[in-house]
Design a protein around this motif. Structure first.
Motif, short mmCIF file in Angstrom:
data_model
loop_
_atom_site.label_atom_id
_atom_site.label_comp_id
_atom_site.label_asym_id
_atom_site.label_seq_id
_atom_site.Cartn_x
_atom_site.Cartn_y
_atom_site.Cartn_z
N LEU A 28 150.29 -0.51 -43.96
CA LEU A 28 150.45 0.20 -42.70
C LEU A 28 150.85 1.66 -42.85
N LEU A 29 151.10 2.08 -44.07
CA LEU A 29 151.48 3.46 -44.34
C LEU A 29 150.27 4.27 -44.77
N GLY A 30 150.45 5.57 -44.86
CA GLY A 30 149.38 6.44 -45.33
C GLY A 30 148.57 7.05 -44.21
N LEU A 68 154.85 8.88 -43.79
CA LEU A 68 155.81 8.42 -42.81
C LEU A 68 155.29 7.17 -42.11
N LEU A 69 156.20 6.47 -41.45
CA LEU A 69 155.83 5.23 -40.80
C LEU A 69 154.97 5.51 -39.58
N PRO A 70 153.91 4.73 -39.38
CA PRO A 70 153.10 4.88 -38.16
C PRO A 70 153.90 4.43 -36.96
N ASN A 95 145.98 -2.26 -36.41
CA ASN A 95 145.98 -2.41 -37.86
C ASN A 95 147.07 -3.43 -38.20
N MET A 96 146.70 -4.52 -38.86
CA MET A 96 147.65 -5.60 -39.13
C MET A 96 147.70 -5.93 -40.61
N GLY A 97 148.91 -6.05 -41.14
CA GLY A 97 149.10 -6.41 -42.54
C GLY A 97 150.44 -7.08 -42.75
N ASP A 98 150.63 -7.60 -43.96
CA ASP A 98 151.90 -8.27 -44.27
C ASP A 98 152.81 -7.39 -45.11
N GLN A 99 152.33 -6.25 -45.58
CA GLN A 99 153.10 -5.36 -46.44
C GLN A 99 153.23 -3.98 -45.79
N TRP A 100 154.32 -3.30 -46.12
CA TRP A 100 154.47 -1.92 -45.65
C TRP A 100 153.29 -1.08 -46.11
#
Length: 261
Positions: A241-243, A22-24, A233-238
């Protein structure tokens, strides 16, 4: 790997994650003006609506940018909006970070993805004076990476410097190959301003079979097991940021060229 254009569109706060997939809570998204040049195209495809659908993760598993939207993506990347969107995400992340009370024990961590979060691969996709709907080619992409010429993503070096001043331990997690790309990645990052870090984690050969969510979850789990607290936590893709163990708060940067799962 499946690639899909993913420009950043607006602020989204999701409910607290109750399972690893699920999404954080929350993911923060920002995006361009709906009146951006190139928005309307011939035929039935509206590129802005398409961008919204893919950014919301409603449209998935596309291989390339729709050809009708090449010009639209080019306007977004080459104009003022992409840098503005990146800076806004960075500013919001800093506003959050400076309000935290860190322990000072050296275990307060902030995680960054590398590709298109810290180092921009936009020049790789810029072909014949436009952004082409081009399929991923691993050999060509590694050749680009080995040049060590990727520029910094707008606004992120400044955020990185501010986070260091606040006392965060910076941890980079990337899917780049440990065997092939360690040295050139360190060189490229230092060359654009990422001069120090607590950890720079690259993918081991033994982890090649893991998908991106599994790999990032595994590495974050190891970080938490070492006693670190993941505040950001920073990223450009889903999939950044998941998991498992996504962190206390996540921030998503725009990525208008591909989708990774």
């Amino acid at each position: 790997m499946n690639f899909l254009v993913l420009p950043l569109l607006f602020l989204l706060a999701t409910s607290t994650a109750t399972a690893s997939r699920l999404l954080p809570n929350p993911i923060h998204l920002f995006g361009p003006d709906s009146a951006s040049e190139g928005h309307h195209v011939a035929g039935s495809l509206d590129c802005l609506s398409w961008r919204l659908a893919v950014e919301m993760n409603n449209l998935r598993n596309w291989d390339t940018i729709p050809e009708e939207c090449d010009i639209y993506v080019g306007h977004y990347m080459l104009g003022h909006q992409y840098p503005s969107d990146c800076k806004l995400v960075a500013d919001v992340a800093y506003d959050y970070a400076k309000g935290l009370e860190l322990t000072g024990d050296g275990k307060d961590a902030w995680i960054f993805d590398v590709d298109d979060t810290c180092l921009s691969n936009a020049p790789y996709y810029y072909v014949d004076n436009t952004y082409k709907a081009k399929a991923y080619n691993k050999t060509e992409f590694v050749e680009w990476e080995l040049k060590g010429e990727a520029p910094a993503v707008p606004g992120i070096v400044d955020l990185y410097d501010k986070l260091l001043e606040l006392g965060f331990k910076i941890i980079f997690i990337t899917g780049k190959s440990e065997t092939t790309l360690r040295n050139i990645t360190e060189y490229n990052m230092k060359n654009v301003g990422f001069h120090t870090w607590e950890k720079l984690i690259l993918r081991e050969t033994s982890e090649a079979s893991l998908d991106k969510v599994e790999y990032k979850s595994k590495k974050r789990g190891e970080i938490v097991a070492d006693g670190y607290r993941i505040w950001g936590n920073m990223g450009d893709q889903w999939s950044d940021l998941l998991g498992d163990n996504p962190g206390n708060r996540t921030f998503k940067l725009p990525m208008p060229m591909f989708y990774l799962k």
